[in-house]
Design a protein around this motif. Structure first.
Motif, short mmCIF file in Angstrom:
data_model
loop_
_atom_site.label_atom_id
_atom_site.label_comp_id
_atom_site.label_asym_id
_atom_site.label_seq_id
_atom_site.Cartn_x
_atom_site.Cartn_y
_atom_site.Cartn_z
N ALA A 73 1.48 -1.24 -0.04
CA ALA A 73 -0.24 0.30 -0.01
C ALA A 73 0.97 1.17 -0.01
O ALA A 73 1.94 1.12 0.86
CB ALA A 73 -1.03 -0.03 1.64
N GLY A 74 0.33 2.22 -0.62
CA GLY A 74 1.04 3.59 -0.63
C GLY A 74 2.58 3.51 -1.72
O GLY A 74 2.29 2.13 -2.12
N LYS A 75 3.73 4.21 -1.58
CA LYS A 75 4.52 4.11 -2.63
C LYS A 75 5.73 4.91 -2.13
O LYS A 75 5.49 6.08 -1.79
CB LYS A 75 4.05 5.38 -3.70
N VAL A 76 6.68 4.08 -2.83
CA VAL A 76 7.62 4.92 -2.60
C VAL A 76 8.93 5.89 -2.97
O VAL A 76 8.59 5.46 -4.28
CB VAL A 76 9.37 3.26 -2.70
N SER A 77 8.78 6.91 -2.65
CA SER A 77 9.38 7.52 -2.69
C SER A 77 11.06 7.80 -3.89
O SER A 77 11.70 7.63 -2.69
CB SER A 77 9.03 9.57 -2.33
N LEU A 78 11.35 7.94 -4.65
CA LEU A 78 13.04 7.44 -4.28
C LEU A 78 13.18 8.68 -5.83
O LEU A 78 12.73 9.77 -6.77
CB LEU A 78 13.33 6.24 -5.09
N ALA A 79 14.09 9.38 -5.46
CA ALA A 79 15.02 10.34 -6.38
C ALA A 79 16.46 9.86 -7.06
O ALA A 79 16.75 9.10 -6.42
CB ALA A 79 15.35 11.38 -5.93
N GLY A 80 16.46 10.05 -8.22
CA GLY A 80 17.51 9.10 -8.88
C GLY A 80 17.28 8.17 -9.94
O GLY A 80 17.59 7.78 -11.12
N VAL A 81 16.03 7.53 -9.87
CA VAL A 81 15.67 5.96 -10.77
C VAL A 81 14.11 6.61 -9.69
O VAL A 81 13.57 6.97 -9.18
CB VAL A 81 16.55 4.93 -10.06
N LYS A 82 13.48 5.34 -10.71
CA LYS A 82 12.11 5.16 -10.82
C LYS A 82 11.07 4.66 -10.28
O LYS A 82 10.17 4.31 -9.24
CB LYS A 82 11.20 5.33 -12.08
N THR A 83 12.12 3.39 -10.46
CA THR A 83 11.57 2.24 -9.32
C THR A 83 12.14 1.21 -8.32
O THR A 83 13.67 1.12 -8.78
CB THR A 83 10.95 1.04 -10.73
N LEU A 84 12.14 0.62 -7.29
CA LEU A 84 13.00 -0.38 -6.37
C LEU A 84 13.16 -1.07 -7.55
O LEU A 84 14.41 -1.21 -6.92
CB LEU A 84 11.96 -0.89 -5.31
N ASP A 85 12.94 -1.46 -8.41
CA ASP A 85 14.19 -2.85 -9.18
C ASP A 85 15.46 -2.20 -9.79
O ASP A 85 16.36 -2.49 -9.12
CB ASP A 85 13.22 -3.60 -10.36
#
Length: 844
Positions: free
Chosen positions: A114-126
């Motif tokens: 649920a929800g979303k991980v917010s990242l900078a530099g890439v778009k996905t956790l993969d």
């Protein structure tokens, strides 16, 4: 239309002249209560709306010091989509040699549910988890990048494992539900932690968490988390599962919000009480001006009830207007906060207009208006026509329906405050304290007036005139000093508590607490570890600057041979019995042992297991020296007798373990050690670098950095609370302004008479400055004394901190109260002196 209503509406056509202070006092207190309640409701609504995201699913299940069993995993996965996570503290080292403690967390595929991980530099956790050769991919917080001088793509070593920084970790949806972190957060795959040995059994602070997203009810999923949690507890009764549903995503934060809401709301209520004298004064002044009308009505046969109803209707309309103004301000303030600081708030909030906080604030305001305005009405109703024609509205106050309703309103104020409080007992104590302070300040005001009557005989000139005014029937000491004193008392209590706790965090704690904490020290290398620390510090290690001890966790499972019954232990004392607690094994009695009962064992003791127990932990089960307890440690149960009870200074430099056993009790166990040390910044940097070379798996926690962060957070919170307390002081100043306005006519005649008798403008100004400055000084000193009396037990008994007085703040409060009161008197004098004597003296 009833006669009373017709007369009331006719008089209301003249506007609110004479009732501005009345309206301001009511609006101020109501606005403070409404703003506190509306802001808290916005935070609660935000937590409720995002409960699933904050928790990371519909259900969160955790275990301590172990991983989930295959049976448990299978049971969880039957309920819906399931992800697992586990964490470990470790040291991160950059190629430059700089090292910092991090909170390393691994998550399984599918995270987040649920929800979303917010990242900078890439778009996905993969992408963030993509490896670079042997280096696993990771997302790290910006604070770690700044402190280690990193950039995206750089390699770091965490523990003994290489990682590549692929992304900046901006936010995680379930971060708030996980609580406080000692180091910067690093997110990677759960499989990386498993294969690199971060989750080996026996390491401290181990555990695992499962998050479950239920399938829709229509396809077999449960509709609510509570029945599922109970079913899992029954299925695994001895597993120690800690289960929370989406409605409890941030239970601790909800409780903090409720406590803060009540505290700020209580300050608003105190502002209403302080402003109550302004309400009473405004009603009295208005009735004073209406005496000719009241006298004529009574002479023409109007009964007292009609007189009361005419002015009661007017006061009720104006009270509703004041409450309405306060509600508008109180409802708008959180909306403005949301627009200004929406992106800076650490807690999700839904800012809107919420009816219940406004209704509660309105009820407080109306009860306050009734409590303080009915007594002047009772006096006007009971005064005979002849006295009214003689301009005498000081008739004896007799018990009647007005006084009865006024008493009920006071009781309603207290009852509503207690019913809506998180802790009714604490609320009752606070209300009793405010009532006592108010009565004491009122008595002090009358005492000051009587004292001024005696002292004036020893004075001359303007000072004598000022003291005579202070002793007169219109003395501001009787009307304004209780309100000013109560406002200063609240503000000084907040200032004194803040200064003491801030000094504890920023000054006392750094002197008494360790500067560094070392964890995960290999038990078979303690001598080599001590040598590295000694060389880095450049000085011998003594009990004053270094302490190392074995570390384990265990749970008290039996007391005096009987299984622990949590139902017989108070909630506040269960911490030592419903969870694993830290323990150690120490031979010789350490410094700072703080034995309060019993005695420590000899250094070479090798008999049956003995335990030294923290005194509050023992209190939970009413344990005494000689009693037997059974502790489950490392999978085995050890029967021990209580040899000593000790007081633990949790923030001090000593063995901060709830339980300490003799070394023979854990003989053969390969325990890792923990250590604490005192050193300066240079020594801290040196030992961090040295341990990175020789003991890279040892975690180094900088207490100094944690205290600096706590100081900053506490200072910001204290600023908000101090601002709220200033509302009460402002209410006191409004009462002073009301007292000045109510006596303006009499003061004008007095100033005119003095001018005719030859007094200069300077003498008149000095007389007024002496009178009102004395009122402010008396109220300021008394308020600070009451604030001191209220703050000391909170700091020393509740927080168990060292008492520290901010004398600069105290002097500013007393000087401010005296100076502002004197300024009010000078303004009143200037207004009176601006009028020519002849027209004033010829006026009726």
């Amino acid at each position: 239309m009833p006669l009373a209503l017709r007369f009331a509406l006719r008089e209301l056509r003249s506007g609110v002249a004479g009732f501005r202070i009345f309206l301001a006092c009511l609006a101020l207190g109501v606005a403070a209560i409404a703003a506190a309640g509306s802001t808290a409701e916005a935070f609660r609504a935000g937590l409720a709306a995002q409960g699933r995201e904050l928790l990371g699913g519909d259900l969160r299940i955790s275990v301590e010091d172990r991983r989930f069993t295959p049976a448990e995993r299978a049971a969880f996965q039957k309920l819906g989509a399931t992800v697992f996570s586990a964490g470990s503290r470790a040291m991160a080292q950059a190629q430059s040699g700089e090292r910092r403690l991090v909170e390393l967390r691994g998550v399984s595929p599918g995270y987040p549910l649920a929800g979303k991980v917010s990242l900078a530099g890439v778009k996905t956790l993969d992408e963030a988890f993509k490896p670079d050769g042997a280096a696993a991919g990771a997302a790290v917080e910006q604070t770690l990048i700044d402190r280690l001088g990193l950039k995206l793509g750089d390699h770091i070593v965490i523990g003994n494992s290489p990682f590549v920084v692929r992304a900046v970790l901006v936010s995680e949806p379930d971060r708030l539900s996980r609580g406080f972190a000692l180091g910067a957060r690093v997110l990677t795959r759960l499989s990386t932690l498993e294969t690199d040995g971060f989750l080996q059994p026996g390491l401290p602070d181990q555990g695992e968490t499962a998050r479950i997203a239920f399938a829709p009810p229509g396809v077999g999923g449960p509709s609510a988390p509570d029945p599922v949690a109970k079913a899992l507890t029954r299925q695994f009764p001895k597993a120690g599962l800690q289960i929370r549903g989406r409605d409890e995503a941030a239970a601790g934060i909800k409780n903090l919000i409720r406590q803060l809401e009540y505290f700020l709301g209580f300050i608003g209520l105190a502002s209403l009480v302080a402003g109550g004298l302004g309400v009473a004064g405004a009603v009295s002044a208005y009735l004073e001006a209406r005496k000719p009308s009241i006298a004529v009505l009574k002479a023409l046969g109007a009964e007292g009830g009609l007189i009361r109803d005419v002015y009661l209707i007017q006061i009720a309309v104006l009270a509703a207007l004041g409450v309405g103004i306060g509600l508008i301000i109180g409802a708008a303030a959180p909306l403005a906060l949301g627009e200004i600081a929406r992106n800076q708030l650490p807690i999700p909030a839904l800012f809107a207009v919420y009816p219940w906080p406004l209704a509660k604030a309105a009820l407080f305001g109306l009860l306050a208006a009734a409590a303080f305005s009915l007594a002047p009405l009772a006096r006007a109703r009971a005064t005979p026509p002849a006295a009214l024609f003689r301009r005498d509205l000081t008739g004896r106050l007799r018990f009647g329906p007005e006084i009865a309703v006024s008493v009920l309103a006071f009781l309603g104020l207290a009852g509503l405050a207690i019913v809506t409080a998180p802790t009714p007992v604490a609320a009752a104590i606070m209300i009793a304290g405010v009532a006592f302070a108010f009565v004491l300040l009122w008595a002090l005001g009358w005492g000051a007036a009587l004292g001024a009557a005696k002292v004036r005989l020893l004075a001359r000139g303007s000072i004598r005139i000022g003291l005579a005014n202070l002793a007169g029937p219109r003395s501001a000491a009787k009307t304004a000093s209780p309100a000013i004193g109560l406002g200063v008392a609240l503000l000084s209590a907040v200032v004194l508590i803040q200064s003491s706790l801030l000094a504890q965090v920023s000054q006392v704690a750094p002197k008494t607490a360790p500067a560094m904490v070392f964890t995960d020290i290999p038990g078979d290398q303690v001598q080599a570890f001590d040598a590295v620390v000694r060389q880095a510090f450049g000085q011998p290690l003594t009990s004053k600057n270094y302490l190392r001890a074995p570390f384990a966790t265990g749970r008290i499972v039996k007391v005096r041979g009987q299984a622990v019954n949590l139902d017989k232990i108070k909630d506040s004392e269960r911490w030592a019995y419903d969870n694993d607690i830290a323990l150690s094994a120490i031979g010789p009695e350490p410094s700072e042992a703080n034995i309060v009962e019993g005695r420590w064992w000899s250094a070479d003791y090798a008999g049956p297991p003995l335990v030294a127990m923290e005194v509050q932990a023992a209190k939970g089960a009413n344990l005494k020296v000689g009693d037997a307890i059974t502790v489950s440690i490392l999978g085995r149960e050890i029967d021990a007798h209580v040899a000593a009870l000790r007081k633990v200074d949790w923030g001090g430099f000593g063995p901060t373990f709830a339980l300490i056993v003799n070394p023979a009790a854990l003989a053969g166990a390969d325990l890792r050690n923990v250590a604490i040390a005192k050193t300066g910044k240079a020594g801290e940097a040196a030992v961090t670098r040295a341990l990175g070379r020789d003991f890279p798996t040892v975690n180094v926690i900088s207490v100094r950095e944690q205290l600096e962060a706590a100081t900053d957070m506490f200072a910001r919170l204290a600023l908000a609370v101090r601002g709220a307390a200033g509302v009460a002081a402002l209410a006191g100043l409004l009462v002073l302004a009301g007292a000045i306005a109510a006596g303006a006519r009499a003061r004008a005649r007095e100033a005119a008479t003095l001018k005719v008798l030859g007094a200069s403008r300077g003498q008149v100004l000095m007389a007024y400055g002496v009178e009102y400055g004395a009122v402010g000084l008396i109220a300021g000193v008394a308020g600070v004394a009451l604030g001191y009396a209220a703050a000391w037990p909170v700091v020393v008994k509740v927080f168990e901190a060292q008492w520290s007085v901010d004398w600069g703040g105290v002097a500013a409060l007393v000087g401010g109260a005296s100076g502002l009161a004197a300024l009010g008197g000078l303004l009143a004098a200037l207004q009176a002196l601006s009028r020519r004597p002849a027209p004033v003296l010829r006026a009726e």
